[in-house]
Scaffold this active site. Structure first.
Site, PDB file in Angstrom:
ATOM      1  N   ASP A 156       0.866  -1.185   0.000  1.00 36.35           N
ATOM      2  CA  ASP A 156       0.000   0.000   0.000  1.00 36.35           C
ATOM      3  C   ASP A 156       0.903   1.235   0.000  1.00 36.35           C
ATOM      4  O   ASP A 156       2.129   1.128   0.116  1.00 36.35           O
ATOM      5  CB  ASP A 156      -0.949  -0.017   1.212  1.00 36.35           C
ATOM      6  CG  ASP A 156      -2.233   0.781   0.957  1.00 36.35           C
ATOM      7  OD1 ASP A 156      -3.324   0.198   0.962  1.00 36.35           O
ATOM      8  OD2 ASP A 156      -2.134   2.017   0.740  1.00 36.35           O
TER       9      ASP A 156
ATOM     10  N   TYR B 255     -13.340   7.718 -13.095  1.00 33.51           N
ATOM     11  CA  TYR B 255     -13.431   6.422 -12.405  1.00 33.51           C
ATOM     12  C   TYR B 255     -14.134   5.393 -13.303  1.00 33.51           C
ATOM     13  O   TYR B 255     -13.672   4.255 -13.456  1.00 33.51           O
ATOM     14  CB  TYR B 255     -14.170   6.628 -11.083  1.00 33.51           C
ATOM     15  CG  TYR B 255     -14.198   5.430 -10.166  1.00 33.51           C
ATOM     16  CD1 TYR B 255     -13.091   5.074  -9.409  1.00 33.51           C
ATOM     17  CD2 TYR B 255     -15.365   4.672 -10.023  1.00 33.51           C
ATOM     18  CE1 TYR B 255     -13.128   3.976  -8.542  1.00 33.51           C
ATOM     19  CE2 TYR B 255     -15.413   3.588  -9.159  1.00 33.51           C
ATOM     20  CZ  TYR B 255     -14.293   3.241  -8.416  1.00 33.51           C
ATOM     21  OH  TYR B 255     -14.345   2.167  -7.558  1.00 33.51           O
TER      22      TYR B 255
ATOM     23  N   ASP C 284       3.938   2.071  -4.688  1.00 37.29           N
ATOM     24  CA  ASP C 284       3.134   3.025  -5.449  1.00 37.29           C
ATOM     25  C   ASP C 284       2.821   2.343  -6.772  1.00 37.29           C
ATOM     26  O   ASP C 284       3.708   2.189  -7.620  1.00 37.29           O
ATOM     27  CB  ASP C 284       3.912   4.327  -5.675  1.00 37.29           C
ATOM     28  CG  ASP C 284       3.095   5.345  -6.459  1.00 37.29           C
ATOM     29  OD1 ASP C 284       2.018   4.979  -6.992  1.00 37.29           O
ATOM     30  OD2 ASP C 284       3.532   6.506  -6.540  1.00 37.29           O
ATOM     31  N   VAL C 285       1.578   1.918  -6.922  1.00 31.71           N
ATOM     32  CA  VAL C 285       1.256   1.097  -8.105  1.00 31.71           C
ATOM     33  C   VAL C 285       1.313   1.902  -9.406  1.00 31.71           C
ATOM     34  O   VAL C 285       1.236   1.325 -10.494  1.00 31.71           O
ATOM     35  CB  VAL C 285      -0.126   0.401  -7.976  1.00 31.71           C
ATOM     36  CG1 VAL C 285      -0.148  -0.573  -6.805  1.00 31.71           C
ATOM     37  CG2 VAL C 285      -1.266   1.406  -7.895  1.00 31.71           C
TER      38      VAL C 285
ATOM     39  N   ASN D 290      -5.831  -4.319  -6.325  1.00 26.34           N
ATOM     40  CA  ASN D 290      -7.009  -3.760  -5.658  1.00 26.34           C
ATOM     41  C   ASN D 290      -6.891  -2.274  -5.348  1.00 26.34           C
ATOM     42  O   ASN D 290      -7.894  -1.625  -5.037  1.00 26.34           O
ATOM     43  CB  ASN D 290      -7.204  -4.590  -4.363  1.00 26.34           C
ATOM     44  CG  ASN D 290      -8.162  -3.970  -3.382  1.00 26.34           C
ATOM     45  OD1 ASN D 290      -9.372  -4.022  -3.579  1.00 26.34           O
ATOM     46  ND2 ASN D 290      -7.638  -3.345  -2.325  1.00 26.34           N
TER      47      ASN D 290
ATOM     48  N   LYS E 137     -12.381   1.977 -14.712  1.00 28.18           N
ATOM     49  CA  LYS E 137     -12.890   0.640 -14.377  1.00 28.18           C
ATOM     50  C   LYS E 137     -13.417  -0.089 -15.622  1.00 28.18           C
ATOM     51  O   LYS E 137     -13.329  -1.317 -15.704  1.00 28.18           O
ATOM     52  CB  LYS E 137     -13.980   0.753 -13.305  1.00 28.18           C
ATOM     53  CG  LYS E 137     -13.455   1.252 -11.942  1.00 28.18           C
ATOM     54  CD  LYS E 137     -12.436   0.318 -11.308  1.00 28.18           C
ATOM     55  CE  LYS E 137     -12.099   0.725  -9.882  1.00 28.18           C
ATOM     56  NZ  LYS E 137     -11.096  -0.141  -9.255  1.00 28.18           N
TER      57      LYS E 137
HETATM   58  N1  LIG Z   1     -15.924   0.985  -1.644  1.00 33.53           N
HETATM   59  C1  LIG Z   1     -16.682   0.791  -2.713  1.00 33.53           C
HETATM   60  O1  LIG Z   1     -17.888   1.085  -2.717  1.00 33.53           O
HETATM   61  C2  LIG Z   1     -16.104   0.164  -3.949  1.00 33.53           C
HETATM   62  C3  LIG Z   1     -17.006  -0.248  -4.939  1.00 33.53           C
HETATM   63  C4  LIG Z   1     -16.505  -0.818  -6.096  1.00 33.53           C
HETATM   64  C5  LIG Z   1     -15.140  -0.997  -6.255  1.00 33.53           C
HETATM   65  N2  LIG Z   1     -14.303  -0.585  -5.266  1.00 33.53           N
HETATM   66  C6  LIG Z   1     -12.865  -0.779  -5.506  1.00 33.53           C
HETATM   67  O2  LIG Z   1     -12.318  -1.508  -4.423  1.00 33.53           O
HETATM   68  C7  LIG Z   1     -10.915  -1.228  -4.341  1.00 33.53           C
HETATM   69  C8  LIG Z   1     -10.547  -0.965  -2.896  1.00 33.53           C
HETATM   70  O3  LIG Z   1     -11.197   0.230  -2.493  1.00 33.53           O
HETATM   71  P1  LIG Z   1     -11.783   0.469  -1.019  1.00 33.53           P
HETATM   72  O4  LIG Z   1     -13.201   0.802  -1.186  1.00 33.53           O
HETATM   73  O5  LIG Z   1     -11.353  -0.601  -0.098  1.00 33.53           O
HETATM   74  O6  LIG Z   1     -11.063   1.864  -0.685  1.00 33.53           O
HETATM   75  P2  LIG Z   1      -9.912   2.222   0.333  1.00 33.53           P
HETATM   76  O7  LIG Z   1      -9.634   3.675   0.124  1.00 33.53           O
HETATM   77  O8  LIG Z   1     -10.269   1.765   1.703  1.00 33.53           O
HETATM   78  O9  LIG Z   1      -8.688   1.355  -0.201  1.00 33.53           O
HETATM   79  C9  LIG Z   1      -7.914   1.748  -1.325  1.00 33.53           C
HETATM   80  C10 LIG Z   1      -6.449   1.545  -0.969  1.00 33.53           C
HETATM   81  O10 LIG Z   1      -5.645   1.822  -2.121  1.00 33.53           O
HETATM   82  C11 LIG Z   1      -4.478   2.467  -1.665  1.00 33.53           C
HETATM   83  N3  LIG Z   1      -3.836   3.234  -2.744  1.00 33.53           N
HETATM   84  C12 LIG Z   1      -4.293   4.352  -3.349  1.00 33.53           C
HETATM   85  N4  LIG Z   1      -3.401   4.785  -4.255  1.00 33.53           N
HETATM   86  C13 LIG Z   1      -2.362   3.906  -4.226  1.00 33.53           C
HETATM   87  C14 LIG Z   1      -1.137   3.802  -4.943  1.00 33.53           C
HETATM   88  N5  LIG Z   1      -0.769   4.726  -5.872  1.00 33.53           N
HETATM   89  N6  LIG Z   1      -0.323   2.762  -4.685  1.00 33.53           N
HETATM   90  C15 LIG Z   1      -0.662   1.841  -3.735  1.00 33.53           C
HETATM   91  N7  LIG Z   1      -1.802   1.887  -3.027  1.00 33.53           N
HETATM   92  C16 LIG Z   1      -2.635   2.912  -3.277  1.00 33.53           C
HETATM   93  C17 LIG Z   1      -4.963   3.381  -0.548  1.00 33.53           C
HETATM   94  O11 LIG Z   1      -3.887   3.792   0.301  1.00 33.53           O
HETATM   95  C18 LIG Z   1      -5.977   2.513   0.148  1.00 33.53           C
HETATM   96  O12 LIG Z   1      -5.422   1.782   1.231  1.00 33.53           O
HETATM   97  C19 LIG Z   1     -10.656  -0.053  -5.297  1.00 33.53           C
HETATM   98  O13 LIG Z   1     -10.086  -0.535  -6.493  1.00 33.53           O
HETATM   99  C20 LIG Z   1     -12.041   0.494  -5.545  1.00 33.53           C
HETATM  100  O14 LIG Z   1     -12.144   1.162  -6.784  1.00 33.53           O
HETATM  101  C21 LIG Z   1     -14.741  -0.020  -4.122  1.00 33.53           C
END
Ligand SMILES: NC(=O)c1ccc[n+]([C@@H]2O[C@H](COP(=O)([O-])OP(=O)(O)OC[C@H]3O[C@@H](n4cnc5c(N)ncnc54)[C@H](O)[C@@H]3O)[C@@H](O)[C@H]2O)c1
Length: 256
Positions: free
Chosen positions: A39, A153, A59-60, A87, A157
């Site tokens: 992360d 976004y 950093d992805v 993710n 996606k």
């Molecule tokens: N929460 C929702 O409703 C939802 C719905 C559909 C899809 N998603 C997807 O689920 C995945 C996880 O999201 P979440 O809801 O748990 O959010 P979250 O913000 O809790 O987790 C996202 C994580 O990605 C990390 N991150 C961001 N930029 C980064 C980078 N450059 N390098 C490494 N890490 C990085 C952040 O630090 C964070 O810990 C995402 O891909 C999101 O698009 C979430």
């Protein structure tokens, strides 16, 4: 749902300190995997939140950073990750006309390019070591339904869905399976952040879902575990849409 992964595979989860990532880490760890979380947080901060799982800052957006993370995994576990959960994600709301270019670039860099880079770094290692494995992308229902206020976004996606299919086709004969989960409104992580900013939004979102429920992070984790479970050797190129029926309807112009 009960999962059990034989042979203690190493699972690498990007964005693994986020809500969905950490729920996935817990589930895979309980199911017998050895979990490596990557992360954006610094190593010290990250280790405190990683619940005893291996942690490395990544950093992805940067392929070299991902390579260093996978090097650290190989050194720590003595083998490479055979389960790769791409993710990490960010959301920058905005319309097609108003979204600043910087927000567009950042959203695509993390959600699309970053996920692709994570998958390919992991896949190249598997191929060079003669191993098979499984890649799961965390997509979104937003990649399946246009939203006026989420142009970057949705685009990222939607692209991820095609990355899933292209990589699945490319890697099938190497025994590397590639799939995607596409959640709807999860009551956690990125959505929860938006729900906090607008107190009525969670309820409006819930009412807009055909099954009338928000999704828990654990349910998404279970879908990810299903997609990467070694029992499912014919499952590749698939998107598991986990959205309570949301994408069956047109997204309203202004969101929920
Ligand atoms: N929460 C929702 O409703 C939802 C719905 C559909 C899809 N998603 C997807 O689920 C995945 C996880 O999201 P979440 O809801 O748990 O959010 P979250 O913000 O809790 O987790 C996202 C994580 O990605 C990390 N991150 C961001 N930029 C980064 C980078 N450059 N390098 C490494 N890490 C990085 C952040 O630090 C964070 O810990 C995402 O891909 C999101 O698009 C979430």
């Amino acid at each position: 749902m009960e999962f059990s992964f034989p042979d203690q595979p190493v699972a690498a989860i990007s964005g693994g300190l986020g809500d969905i990532g950490l729920a996935t880490a817990r589930l895979l760890q309980q199911a017998g995997c050895r979990v490596a979380i990557g992360d954006a947080q610094s190593a010290d901060e990250g280790r405190m939140s990683a619940e005893g799982n291996h942690y490395h800052t990544v950093d992805v957006r940067d392929e070299r950073s991902i390579e260093l993370w996978f090097d650290a995994i190989r050194t720590h576990f003595g083998r490479s990750a055979t389960i790769i959960v791409a993710n990490a994600g960010v959301v920058r709301p905005g319309t097609g006309l108003e979204t600043p270019c910087a927000d567009w670039n950042e959203t695509l860099a993390v959600n699309l390019t970053g996920a692709w880079l994570t998958a390919r770094v992991g896949a190249k290692r598997l191929i060079s070591e003669g191993s098979t494995g499984s890649i799961v992308f965390t997509g979104s229902w937003a990649g399946h339904a246009p939203h006026v206020n989420l142009v970057a976004y949705c685009t990222a996606k939607a692209g991820l869905r095609m990355v899933t299919q292209c990589l699945a086709a490319e890697l099938a004969d190497k025994g590397i399976l590639v799939n995607e989960v596409a959640p709807g409104y999860v009551d956690a992580g990125l959505s929860a952040e938006m729900f906090r900013r607008d107190p009525g939004l969670a309820e409006r979102a819930r009412r807009s879902v055909p099954v009338g429920k928000l999704i828990g992070a654990v349910e998404v984790a279970e879908a990810i575990a299903y997609l990467c479970h070694p029992r499912h050797q014919n499952l590749t190129g698939a998107t598991l849409v986990l959205d309570g029926g949301l994408s069956l309807l047109r997204a309203p112009k202004t969101g929920p």
